[in-house]
Design a protein around this motif. Structure first.
Motif, PDB file in Angstrom:
ATOM      1  N   PRO A 144       0.801  -1.234   0.000  1.00 39.21           N
ATOM      2  CA  PRO A 144       0.000   0.000   0.000  1.00 39.21           C
ATOM      3  C   PRO A 144       0.826   1.272   0.000  1.00 39.21           C
ATOM      4  O   PRO A 144       0.353   2.313  -0.408  1.00 39.21           O
ATOM      5  N   PHE A 145       2.062   1.199   0.486  1.00 40.39           N
ATOM      6  CA  PHE A 145       2.980   2.323   0.320  1.00 40.39           C
ATOM      7  C   PHE A 145       4.400   1.774   0.271  1.00 40.39           C
ATOM      8  O   PHE A 145       4.692   0.698   0.790  1.00 40.39           O
ATOM      9  N   ILE A 146       5.281   2.508  -0.407  1.00 36.13           N
ATOM     10  CA  ILE A 146       6.662   2.079  -0.568  1.00 36.13           C
ATOM     11  C   ILE A 146       7.598   3.256  -0.287  1.00 36.13           C
ATOM     12  O   ILE A 146       7.177   4.416  -0.270  1.00 36.13           O
ATOM     13  N   ASP A 147       8.854   2.928  -0.051  1.00 33.54           N
ATOM     14  CA  ASP A 147       9.872   3.959   0.113  1.00 33.54           C
ATOM     15  C   ASP A 147      11.169   3.453  -0.497  1.00 33.54           C
ATOM     16  O   ASP A 147      11.192   2.451  -1.225  1.00 33.54           O
ATOM     17  N   LEU A 148      12.281   4.116  -0.185  1.00 34.33           N
ATOM     18  CA  LEU A 148      13.538   3.784  -0.834  1.00 34.33           C
ATOM     19  C   LEU A 148      14.171   2.497  -0.337  1.00 34.33           C
ATOM     20  O   LEU A 148      15.188   2.062  -0.885  1.00 34.33           O
ATOM     21  N   LEU A 149      13.576   1.856   0.676  1.00 35.79           N
ATOM     22  CA  LEU A 149      14.000   0.516   1.073  1.00 35.79           C
ATOM     23  C   LEU A 149      13.148  -0.542   0.392  1.00 35.79           C
ATOM     24  O   LEU A 149      13.664  -1.533  -0.125  1.00 35.79           O
ATOM     25  N   SER A 150      11.838  -0.345   0.391  1.00 33.68           N
ATOM     26  CA  SER A 150      10.928  -1.343  -0.163  1.00 33.68           C
ATOM     27  C   SER A 150      10.905  -1.340  -1.684  1.00 33.68           C
ATOM     28  O   SER A 150      10.366  -2.255  -2.305  1.00 33.68           O
ATOM     29  N   ALA A 151      11.470  -0.300  -2.297  1.00 34.31           N
ATOM     30  CA  ALA A 151      11.530  -0.224  -3.757  1.00 34.31           C
ATOM     31  C   ALA A 151      12.790   0.515  -4.178  1.00 34.31           C
ATOM     32  O   ALA A 151      13.376   1.279  -3.398  1.00 34.31           O
TER      33      ALA A 151
ATOM     34  N   TRP B  13      14.304   3.136  -7.051  1.00 34.12           N
ATOM     35  CA  TRP B  13      13.950   4.136  -8.072  1.00 34.12           C
ATOM     36  C   TRP B  13      14.879   3.927  -9.263  1.00 34.12           C
ATOM     37  O   TRP B  13      16.035   4.319  -9.258  1.00 34.12           O
ATOM     38  N   THR B  14      14.372   3.269 -10.282  1.00 39.12           N
ATOM     39  CA  THR B  14      15.217   2.838 -11.395  1.00 39.12           C
ATOM     40  C   THR B  14      15.325   3.854 -12.518  1.00 39.12           C
ATOM     41  O   THR B  14      16.209   3.758 -13.368  1.00 39.12           O
ATOM     42  N   GLY B  15      14.418   4.814 -12.590  1.00 36.08           N
ATOM     43  CA  GLY B  15      14.432   5.847 -13.617  1.00 36.08           C
ATOM     44  C   GLY B  15      13.469   6.935 -13.228  1.00 36.08           C
ATOM     45  O   GLY B  15      12.738   6.811 -12.238  1.00 36.08           O
TER      46      GLY B  15
ATOM     47  N   GLU C  60      11.299  -0.460  -9.078  1.00 38.29           N
ATOM     48  CA  GLU C  60      11.176  -1.905  -8.909  1.00 38.29           C
ATOM     49  C   GLU C  60      11.002  -2.191  -7.426  1.00 38.29           C
ATOM     50  O   GLU C  60      11.729  -1.627  -6.590  1.00 38.29           O
ATOM     51  N   LEU C  61      10.054  -3.060  -7.099  1.00 39.42           N
ATOM     52  CA  LEU C  61       9.881  -3.457  -5.705  1.00 39.42           C
ATOM     53  C   LEU C  61      11.076  -4.284  -5.249  1.00 39.42           C
ATOM     54  O   LEU C  61      11.690  -5.010  -6.034  1.00 39.42           O
ATOM     55  N   ALA C  62      11.395  -4.167  -3.987  1.00 34.88           N
ATOM     56  CA  ALA C  62      12.487  -4.953  -3.423  1.00 34.88           C
ATOM     57  C   ALA C  62      12.157  -6.439  -3.523  1.00 34.88           C
ATOM     58  O   ALA C  62      10.987  -6.833  -3.467  1.00 34.88           O
ATOM     59  N   PRO C  63      13.166  -7.260  -3.687  1.00 30.39           N
ATOM     60  CA  PRO C  63      12.900  -8.705  -3.742  1.00 30.39           C
ATOM     61  C   PRO C  63      12.443  -9.214  -2.380  1.00 30.39           C
ATOM     62  O   PRO C  63      12.825  -8.687  -1.331  1.00 30.39           O
ATOM     63  N   GLY C  64      11.619 -10.253  -2.404  1.00 27.29           N
ATOM     64  CA  GLY C  64      11.179 -10.871  -1.160  1.00 27.29           C
ATOM     65  C   GLY C  64      10.278  -9.978  -0.332  1.00 27.29           C
ATOM     66  O   GLY C  64       9.758  -8.957  -0.789  1.00 27.29           O
TER      67      GLY C  64
END
Length: 389
Positions: free
Chosen positions: A236-243, A245-247, A252-256
């Motif tokens: 429901p929300f993401i940040d610079l650990l959970s995803a 910023w590729t461009g 991209e979401l973090a693996p696992g």
């Protein structure tokens, strides 16, 4: 066998208080407290980021310890600040649509059911309430009969907050797997007092807390998400650990399961919770379950023999939570009177479990919850105190 003298020595608070509030927040053993203090001392002496770098080995051990505890893989584990947010991070990320159906049970915890109500209004799915069998637990046969082609999720609580009931989680898991339905299990009150194996249970998602039967610090929780269903949940929300910023317009979401974590977290708490899991595993969950179950049943039997006391625990299988009332005395009054005698219990109000307690005509219950460091002498002391209330 559990060395009771040793675990009580590791729990200095046992000398000061009779603690029957482990379903609320248990007493930390000394190794957990020491782990917390170590990180906090480093934060004070060298700074927060620097303390985190020093604690990297313990931070990584969080994932392997929980994986071993739950029979999961380390990359299926996430640290979350509490059990409700862990549950929310998975539930609010599910793709539910108008006409979909979600099955739950009357024992569901208030926070979970409120989330179900909110999302059903937002998204238009329907909530189906599976009935109880004659013991008060989930009626497994009725559950299977309720599954339709639009059933998308089974969301139940393993051990409810308002009683000793242990729902038949593995039987539910077998039905969920048979019909290809996602299965979300709230294990907030079960992990730490009974053996919980996600493979044996068959759940896809499991949430829990640190402060209760795991004997960890407050402000800590965890989430298990099966690897095979990760991509079916959009956090429901993401940040610079959970995803990542590729461009400019991409990520991209973090693996696992790390995609459900936050960058900023309670580092000392995370290390303390890891140490709590390590401590529980050193004792053995089977040993813990046997002792807790025995102590709780002895407490139920003793309370039930007191004039005017009624025990209200449901279920074919029961755990370390014991709920009761005493004629003519408000449960809060009982808790206050016991607290004055250095005895800790808590109160479960109807607002925590309205579906269950309304149906039974209960407005509140006194809740006493034992753990393996408690003793039969303490049960005797507790019962004598209750006779005086």
């Amino acid at each position: 066998m559990i060395d009771i003298d040793q675990v009580r020595s590791d729990t200095p608070s046992c000398a000061n208080v009779l603690h029957f509030n482990n379903a609320g927040s248990s007493l930390m053993p000394r190794p957990v407290f020491d782990a917390l203090q170590r990180v906090l001392r480093d934060e004070n002496e060298v700074g927060g980021y620097e303390a985190e770098r020093r604690a990297q080995e313990d931070i990584q051990a969080f994932y392997s310890e929980f994986a071993a505890l739950l029979n999961a893989k380390p990359d299926e584990i996430a640290f979350v600040e509490n059990a409700t947010r862990a549950w929310d991070m998975a539930f609010y990320g599910l793709h539910l649509e108008p006409g979909d159906r979600v099955i739950t049970h009357a024992s569901e915890y208030a926070s979970n059911y409120l989330a179900l109500l909110q999302q059903s209004r937002r998204l238009g799915f329907e909530i189906d309430l599976v009935p109880s069998d004659q013991t008060g637990q989930i009626d497994v046969a009725a559950l299977e009969a309720m599954i339709t082609p639009r059933t998308r999720l089974i969301a139940i609580t393993h051990v409810p907050t308002q009683g000793g009931l242990v729902n038949p989680a593995a039987e539910v898991g077998a039905i969920a797997k048979k019909h290809g339905v996602l299965y979300l299990l709230d294990a907030c009150q079960s992990v730490g007092q009974i053996a919980v194996d996600v493979e044996q249970i068959g759940c896809d998602i499991l949430s829990g807390t640190g402060r209760k039967f795991l004997r960890g610090p407050r402000g800590t929780g965890f989430l298990y998400v099966r690897q095979s269903i990760l991509d079916r949940i959009d956090p429901p929300f993401i940040d610079l650990l959970s995803a990542k910023w590729t461009g400019t317009d991409s990520y991209e979401l973090a693996p696992g399961a790390k995609r459900f974590e936050n960058w900023e977290s309670y580092v000392a708490g995370r290390v303390g919770l890891m140490e709590a899991v390590r401590y529980a595993r050193s004792i053995g969950l089977a040993n813990i379950e046997t002792r807790v179950t025995t102590l709780a049943q002895d407490l139920r039997d003793a309370l039930g023999a007191i004039d005017g006391v009624s025990v209200h625990d449901l279920g074919a299988r029961k755990c370390g939570i014991v709920t009761f009332t005493k004629d003519g005395i408000d449960p809060k009054g009982i808790a206050d009177a016991l607290r004055a005698s250095q005895i800790n219990v808590s109160v479960s109000p109807v607002t925590c479990a309205r579906l269950d307690m309304d149906a039974r005509g209960l407005n509140a219950l006194t809740r006493a919850s034992v753990h393996y460091f408690n003793t039969h002498d303490e049960i005797g002391h507790f019962v004598n105190a209750m006779k005086q209330v």
